[in-house]
Motif scaffolding. Structure first.
Motif, mmCIF file in Angstrom:
data_model
loop_
_atom_site.group_PDB
_atom_site.id
_atom_site.type_symbol
_atom_site.label_atom_id
_atom_site.label_comp_id
_atom_site.label_asym_id
_atom_site.label_seq_id
_atom_site.Cartn_x
_atom_site.Cartn_y
_atom_site.Cartn_z
ATOM 1 N N GLU A 6 31.887 40.004 53.404
ATOM 2 C CA GLU A 6 32.475 39.266 54.537
ATOM 3 C C GLU A 6 33.168 40.213 55.512
ATOM 4 O O GLU A 6 34.361 40.035 55.827
ATOM 5 C CB GLU A 6 33.466 38.218 54.026
ATOM 6 C CG GLU A 6 32.860 37.324 52.954
ATOM 7 C CD GLU A 6 32.903 35.850 53.289
ATOM 8 O OE1 GLU A 6 33.000 35.527 54.495
ATOM 9 O OE2 GLU A 6 32.795 35.042 52.373
ATOM 10 N N VAL A 17 34.247 31.054 32.962
ATOM 11 C CA VAL A 17 33.849 30.699 34.332
ATOM 12 C C VAL A 17 32.450 31.266 34.531
ATOM 13 O O VAL A 17 32.243 32.475 34.396
ATOM 14 C CB VAL A 17 34.810 31.333 35.372
ATOM 15 C CG1 VAL A 17 34.368 30.981 36.788
ATOM 16 C CG2 VAL A 17 36.244 30.895 35.133
ATOM 17 N N ALA A 27 30.553 32.497 36.784
ATOM 18 C CA ALA A 27 30.618 32.953 38.185
ATOM 19 C C ALA A 27 29.245 33.320 38.743
ATOM 20 O O ALA A 27 28.919 33.000 39.891
ATOM 21 C CB ALA A 27 31.561 34.141 38.295
ATOM 22 N N MET A 32 33.207 25.353 37.817
ATOM 23 C CA MET A 32 32.456 26.527 37.352
ATOM 24 C C MET A 32 32.694 26.826 35.868
ATOM 25 O O MET A 32 32.063 27.718 35.311
ATOM 26 C CB MET A 32 32.823 27.744 38.205
ATOM 27 C CG MET A 32 32.446 27.576 39.665
ATOM 28 S SD MET A 32 30.681 27.477 39.897
ATOM 29 C CE MET A 32 30.275 29.212 39.895
ATOM 30 N N TYR A 80 33.158 45.545 37.865
ATOM 31 C CA TYR A 80 33.194 44.723 36.649
ATOM 32 C C TYR A 80 31.978 45.085 35.806
ATOM 33 O O TYR A 80 30.912 45.374 36.377
ATOM 34 C CB TYR A 80 33.007 43.239 36.957
ATOM 35 C CG TYR A 80 34.012 42.567 37.841
ATOM 36 C CD1 TYR A 80 35.367 42.841 37.750
ATOM 37 C CD2 TYR A 80 33.579 41.593 38.734
ATOM 38 C CE1 TYR A 80 36.264 42.160 38.556
ATOM 39 C CE2 TYR A 80 34.473 40.910 39.539
ATOM 40 C CZ TYR A 80 35.810 41.202 39.452
ATOM 41 O OH TYR A 80 36.690 40.535 40.244
ATOM 42 N N LYS A 130 29.486 35.153 45.389
ATOM 43 C CA LYS A 130 29.004 36.248 46.237
ATOM 44 C C LYS A 130 29.778 37.545 45.981
ATOM 45 O O LYS A 130 29.186 38.612 45.789
ATOM 46 C CB LYS A 130 29.116 35.869 47.729
ATOM 47 C CG LYS A 130 28.445 34.564 48.088
ATOM 48 C CD LYS A 130 28.644 34.196 49.549
ATOM 49 C CE LYS A 130 30.069 33.990 50.000
ATOM 50 N NZ LYS A 130 30.738 32.813 49.383
ATOM 51 N N SER A 131 31.119 37.437 46.015
ATOM 52 C CA SER A 131 31.916 38.661 45.817
ATOM 53 C C SER A 131 31.714 39.215 44.416
ATOM 54 O O SER A 131 31.729 40.442 44.223
ATOM 55 C CB SER A 131 33.402 38.376 46.022
ATOM 56 O OG SER A 131 33.634 38.030 47.353
ATOM 57 N N PHE A 172 33.445 34.978 33.327
ATOM 58 C CA PHE A 172 34.823 35.427 33.129
ATOM 59 C C PHE A 172 35.479 34.550 32.071
ATOM 60 O O PHE A 172 35.420 33.317 32.199
ATOM 61 C CB PHE A 172 35.638 35.283 34.422
ATOM 62 C CG PHE A 172 35.223 36.203 35.529
ATOM 63 C CD1 PHE A 172 35.564 37.554 35.502
ATOM 64 C CD2 PHE A 172 34.509 35.721 36.624
ATOM 65 C CE1 PHE A 172 35.205 38.403 36.544
ATOM 66 C CE2 PHE A 172 34.147 36.559 37.666
ATOM 67 C CZ PHE A 172 34.490 37.903 37.621
ATOM 68 N N GLU A 187 28.617 28.994 49.751
ATOM 69 C CA GLU A 187 29.972 28.535 50.076
ATOM 70 C C GLU A 187 31.004 29.237 49.200
ATOM 71 O O GLU A 187 30.642 29.986 48.280
ATOM 72 C CB GLU A 187 30.054 27.017 49.928
ATOM 73 C CG GLU A 187 29.871 26.545 48.519
ATOM 74 C CD GLU A 187 29.644 25.033 48.431
ATOM 75 O OE1 GLU A 187 29.337 24.398 49.450
ATOM 76 O OE2 GLU A 187 29.765 24.511 47.316
ATOM 77 N N SER A 188 32.275 28.976 49.481
ATOM 78 C CA SER A 188 33.356 29.612 48.740
ATOM 79 C C SER A 188 33.232 29.306 47.241
ATOM 80 O O SER A 188 32.978 28.172 46.849
ATOM 81 C CB SER A 188 34.677 29.080 49.293
ATOM 82 O OG SER A 188 35.723 29.780 48.697
ATOM 83 N N GLY A 189 33.370 30.339 46.426
ATOM 84 C CA GLY A 189 33.304 30.161 44.974
ATOM 85 C C GLY A 189 31.902 30.225 44.413
ATOM 86 O O GLY A 189 31.700 30.051 43.208
ATOM 87 N N SER A 190 30.899 30.492 45.251
ATOM 88 C CA SER A 190 29.515 30.490 44.742
ATOM 89 C C SER A 190 29.171 31.776 43.985
ATOM 90 O O SER A 190 28.106 31.863 43.378
ATOM 91 C CB SER A 190 28.524 30.257 45.890
ATOM 92 O OG SER A 190 28.690 31.227 46.900
HETATM 93 N N1 ATP Z 1 38.449 38.103 38.020
HETATM 94 C C1 ATP Z 1 38.127 36.816 37.851
HETATM 95 N N2 ATP Z 1 38.541 36.117 36.763
HETATM 96 C C2 ATP Z 1 38.217 34.820 36.585
HETATM 97 N N3 ATP Z 1 37.451 34.108 37.458
HETATM 98 C C3 ATP Z 1 37.012 34.742 38.553
HETATM 99 C C4 ATP Z 1 37.325 36.126 38.822
HETATM 100 N N4 ATP Z 1 36.742 36.486 40.004
HETATM 101 C C5 ATP Z 1 36.100 35.381 40.451
HETATM 102 N N5 ATP Z 1 36.265 34.336 39.586
HETATM 103 C C6 ATP Z 1 35.681 32.993 39.717
HETATM 104 O O1 ATP Z 1 34.286 33.164 39.842
HETATM 105 C C7 ATP Z 1 33.760 32.234 40.799
HETATM 106 C C8 ATP Z 1 33.053 33.007 41.888
HETATM 107 O O2 ATP Z 1 34.030 33.709 42.648
HETATM 108 P P1 ATP Z 1 33.660 34.679 43.851
HETATM 109 O O3 ATP Z 1 34.924 35.261 44.349
HETATM 110 O O4 ATP Z 1 32.592 35.605 43.426
HETATM 111 O O5 ATP Z 1 33.079 33.645 44.917
HETATM 112 P P2 ATP Z 1 32.721 33.888 46.467
HETATM 113 O O6 ATP Z 1 31.377 33.273 46.697
HETATM 114 O O7 ATP Z 1 32.902 35.302 46.814
HETATM 115 O O8 ATP Z 1 33.823 32.977 47.184
HETATM 116 P P3 ATP Z 1 34.554 33.206 48.613
HETATM 117 O O9 ATP Z 1 33.543 32.799 49.681
HETATM 118 O O10 ATP Z 1 35.721 32.264 48.561
HETATM 119 O O11 ATP Z 1 34.968 34.640 48.714
HETATM 120 C C9 ATP Z 1 34.939 31.395 41.278
HETATM 121 O O12 ATP Z 1 34.975 30.215 40.510
HETATM 122 C C10 ATP Z 1 36.122 32.273 40.990
HETATM 123 O O13 ATP Z 1 37.280 31.494 40.762
#
Ligand code: ATP
Ligand code: SF4
Ligand code: MG
Length: 376
Positions: free
Chosen positions: A193, A39, A41, A292, A76, A65-66, A27, A60-63
């Protein structure tokens, strides 16, 4: 309820339906001084979703997954890598091609409270979804389809069809959200989740429902969670991500019972009771998550890894196949895998995982039985 104009290809249980190959998403960082920074991601994720199987994506959070789920749902565009549906590259992002893709690949979100419009009844939500995906459905055929949807998610039609969202519990709302996804007759469900915002007492019920859909309808399910304990309980295969990269993949029983990667070992150690689905805070003591925008060079886990050598700090470890069913991205296994040493620069000092390394077996004997169905 299938669309005769676009019937899904005949798929046998266990066939790959949806695949990601080297999936990558960067990103752009917004702002005048970003200087083109991104980023990181998701970086190079491979994933196979098979008919009648659940794959857990854990981290973990931010890894990332979403982001993986949203890429697979075509919400996307990817930076690089491919998404294949029945082996064919998927490029659609809008128009009729996207709608046809979205019918086959549906997403379920974390928040069942935000996903339903409070001013509309269950009947309205499900009728709308059915009409979008099955043009011309009305009258008795529509009533029958509505009943079938509610029955599929184990809700009594007469009791729930005219309820408003505020009259439903979190678990019932998540069942309606799942029913709405099922209105498309999907082959794949991407569940991001799906239980984390629900009361502990109803989490197992939702996982049981998803397993039931996997078994009865042969749906391929991606189950995203930060909780490796629930992955063992619910998923056939488990893939672990750290800071956007793959770290370990294999059958859920092996990955959760004999984790090979130091990060997976940390996740499992932080989840003392593998049967506990309470989602209690298991992030304690895991150290700082990485930046990241400027992720660590080499293995991204190296700043938190007690075994890291200079090699880990400089060169990205390849995914090494440590058994027929299992792969691990850690230099600690390079000496034990045929050809593994050749993947490291000459003279590099490999990390010594000592007693934390799992016994590597290169024969079929490593296969563990896949996670069994859960008690209903
Ligand atoms: N639309 C976006 N624009 C910029 N950065 C993004 C965007 N979506 C996610 N990120 C970044 O990409 C990285 C991965 O985010 P993502 O939401 O995929 O993590 P996650 O594993 O799902 O976390 P969580 O467990 O908190 O839901 C993070 O650093 C997040 O800040
Ligand atoms: S030993 Fe090296 S490659 Fe393996 S997880 Fe630790 S830092 Fe990464
Ligand atoms: Mg997420």
């Amino acid at each position: 309820m299938s669309d005769e104009k676009n019937p899904p290809p005949t798929t046998a249980r266990g066939d790959v339906v949806l695949e990601a190959v080297g999936l990558t998403k960067h990103f752009p960082v917004r702002g005048l001084r970003s200087g083109g920074a991104v980023v990181h991601a998701v970086d190079g994720i491979d994933l196979e979703l098979r008919s009648g199987q659940v794959v857990a994506l854990v981290g973990e959070s931010g890894s990332g997954k979403s982001t993986v789920a949203r890429l697979l749902a075509r919400l996307y565009p990817q930076t690089s890598g491919d998404i294949l549906l029945h082996g064919k590259p998927v490029t659609a992002r809008r128009g009729g091609d996207f709608r046809r893709y979205a019918r086959r690949v549906q997403m379920i979100f974390q928040d069942p409270f935000g996903s339903l419009n409070p001013v509309h009844t269950v009947r309205y939500h499900l009728t709308r979804a059915l009409r979008i995906h099955h043009k011309g459905l009305r009258g008795q055929a529509l009533e029958t389809a509505l009943r079938e949807l509610l029955e599929r998610v184990h809700l009594t039609p007469e009791r729930y069809i005219d309820k408003f969202p505020h009259e439903l519990s979190g678990g019932q709302r998540q069942r309606i959200a799942i029913a709405r996804a099922l209105a498309a007759d999907p082959e794949v469900l991407l569940a991001d989740e799906p239980i984390s915002m629900l009361d502990v007492s109803i989490r197992v019920g939702i996982l049981n429902l998803l397993q039931d859909l996997r078994d009865r309808l042969g749906i391929a399910i991606l189950y995203i969670t930060h909780d490796i304990a629930s992955a063992r309980y619910f998923a056939d295969r488990t893939q672990v991500m750290y800071a956007g990269r793959p770290v370990e993949a294999g059958d859920s029983e092996s990955v959760t019972q004999e984790p090979a990667h130091p990060y997976t070992q940390l996740l499992v150690r932080s989840a003392p009771d593998p049967d506990d689905l309470s989602g209690a805070d298991r992030n304690a003591g895991r150290g700082e998550p990485p930046n990241m925008v400027r992720p660590p060079a080499g293995c991204r886990f190296n700043p938190r890894c007690p075994f890291a050598t200079d090699l880990c700090r400089e060169v990205v470890p390849p995914l090494l196949p440590i058994s027929p069913q299992r792969s691990v991205a850690c230099w600690g296994y390079a000496a034990q895998v045929p050809g593994g040493l050749e993947t490291a620069p000459a003279g590099a000092v490999l990390p010594d995982l000592g007693s934390d390394a799992v016994p590597v077996q290169l024969t079929e004997t490593v296969h563990a039985a896949p996670t069994q169905g859960v008690t209903r």
